[in-house]
Write an enzyme that holds these catalytic residues in place. Sequence first.
Site, short mmCIF file in Angstrom:
data_model
loop_
_atom_site.label_atom_id
_atom_site.label_comp_id
_atom_site.label_asym_id
_atom_site.label_seq_id
_atom_site.Cartn_x
_atom_site.Cartn_y
_atom_site.Cartn_z
N ARG A 104 46.63 36.67 26.43
CA ARG A 104 45.91 36.34 25.25
C ARG A 104 46.54 37.86 24.71
NH1 ARG A 104 39.60 37.61 24.17
NH2 ARG A 104 40.01 39.82 24.54
N THR A 108 46.48 39.12 17.90
CA THR A 108 45.80 37.62 17.19
C THR A 108 44.72 36.77 18.07
OG1 THR A 108 47.59 36.28 18.48
CG2 THR A 108 47.63 37.50 15.88
N ASP A 198 37.56 44.93 30.85
CA ASP A 198 38.28 44.09 30.31
C ASP A 198 38.32 44.02 32.25
OD1 ASP A 198 41.42 43.27 31.26
OD2 ASP A 198 41.48 44.11 28.96
N ASP A 201 41.95 44.55 33.93
CA ASP A 201 41.52 45.96 33.68
C ASP A 201 41.21 46.59 34.62
OD1 ASP A 201 44.73 46.23 32.10
OD2 ASP A 201 42.76 46.96 30.64
C1 PRP Z 1 41.61 37.84 29.88
C2 PRP Z 1 40.35 36.97 30.91
C3 PRP Z 1 40.83 35.44 30.14
C4 PRP Z 1 41.00 35.75 28.86
C5 PRP Z 1 39.96 35.33 28.24
O1 PRP Z 1 42.53 37.88 30.57
O2 PRP Z 1 40.90 37.07 32.19
O3 PRP Z 1 41.71 34.95 30.78
O4 PRP Z 1 41.43 37.07 28.42
O5 PRP Z 1 40.33 34.89 27.16
P1 PRP Z 1 39.67 34.13 25.70
O6 PRP Z 1 39.03 33.40 25.98
O7 PRP Z 1 39.19 34.86 24.27
O8 PRP Z 1 41.27 33.59 25.72
P2 PRP Z 1 43.44 38.83 28.87
O9 PRP Z 1 44.87 37.68 28.61
O10 PRP Z 1 43.54 39.89 28.95
O11 PRP Z 1 44.67 38.78 30.78
P3 PRP Z 1 44.69 39.58 31.83
O12 PRP Z 1 43.68 38.96 32.81
O13 PRP Z 1 46.33 39.83 32.42
O14 PRP Z 1 44.20 41.15 32.25
N1 URA Z 2 39.30 39.08 28.59
C1 URA Z 2 38.34 40.43 29.01
O1 URA Z 2 38.61 40.52 30.55
N2 URA Z 2 37.08 40.46 28.70
C2 URA Z 2 36.13 39.87 27.59
O2 URA Z 2 35.26 40.13 27.39
C3 URA Z 2 37.21 39.19 27.11
C4 URA Z 2 38.38 38.30 27.17
#
Ligand code: PRP
Ligand code: URA
Length: 206
Positions: A104, A108, A198, A201
Site C-alpha cells: 500500500r 494514498t 508496521d 518492518d
Molecule cells: C501492511 C500489512 C497489510 C497492509 C494492511 O503491508 O501487512 O498487507 O499493510 O493495510 P491495509 O489494510 O490498509 O491495506 P504493507 O503494504 O505495509 O507491506 P509490507 O508487508 O511489505 O510492509
Molecule cells: N500495516 C501495518 O503493518 N500496520 C498497521 O498498523 C497498518 C498497516
Amino acid sequence: MENIKIVDNMVLKNALTKLRDKNLKSSQVRKQIEIIAKILLIEALKNENPIYAEVETPLAKGSFEALEEDKYVIVPILRAGLPMLNGCLEVLPEAKAGFLAIKRDEETLKSTLFYERLPDLNGKTVIIVDPMVATGGSLEYAISVIKKHNPEKIISLNIVASPEGIRNISKFKDVLFYIGQIDKELNDKGYIIPGIGDAGDRAFNT
Ligand code: PRP
Ligand code: URA
C-alpha cells in the site's frame, strides 16, 4: 456478521500481547506471528470434513480421520504474511503455497499488486494470511485476485483489524475471516491504534 469470527483464545491473546511490545526483537516478532497463525489456522479448520487414512500403529491396523492437506493453498500477502505462512506450513506441511506481493502506498493508502504466483486454485481451499487489516484495501485486493481463479473456498487469517477494515471486508459474505483482535481505530497515517506498528518492518528488522 457470521463469516467474521474473532478467535477467543487465551494462548493467542498471550502471544499478541507480546507482539504489541515495541521492544520485542525481530526474531520474536516472527515467532509470535507464527504462533498466532497456527492458532487461527487450527480454529479455522477445526470442523473440516475428514478423509480416512489407513495407518498401521505399532500394534494394529486402522482407518483414522485426517485432513487432505494438499487441498489447502496458503497465500501470504508479502511481506508481513511470510511468518504466518511458516506457522501454517508447520501445522499443514503438505499444503501448497502461492504468493501475492501487495504494497500500500504510504500517502494514498491505495494498494498495488506487484507479483502474483499462484498454483492451480480450482477446487482448492485458499487460506490468505496477512497480519494486518487496516483500511482493508490490501486484503480486498487479494480476495479479488484469488476469486478470479475459482477456488472452492476462501479463508482469511488476520491478527489485528481496525473497525474500518472490518467494515470494508464485510461485503465478502462468501469468505470466512478468522481475526485475532479488533483494535480501536486507524490513525491519520492509516496505522492501527494501538496495533502492533508496521508488521513487515518489525518482522524483518527494517
Ligand atoms: C501492511 C500489512 C497489510 C497492509 C494492511 O503491508 O501487512 O498487507 O499493510 O493495510 P491495509 O489494510 O490498509 O491495506 P504493507 O503494504 O505495509 O507491506 P509490507 O508487508 O511489505 O510492509
Ligand atoms: N500495516 C501495518 O503493518 N500496520 C498497521 O498498523 C497498518 C498497516
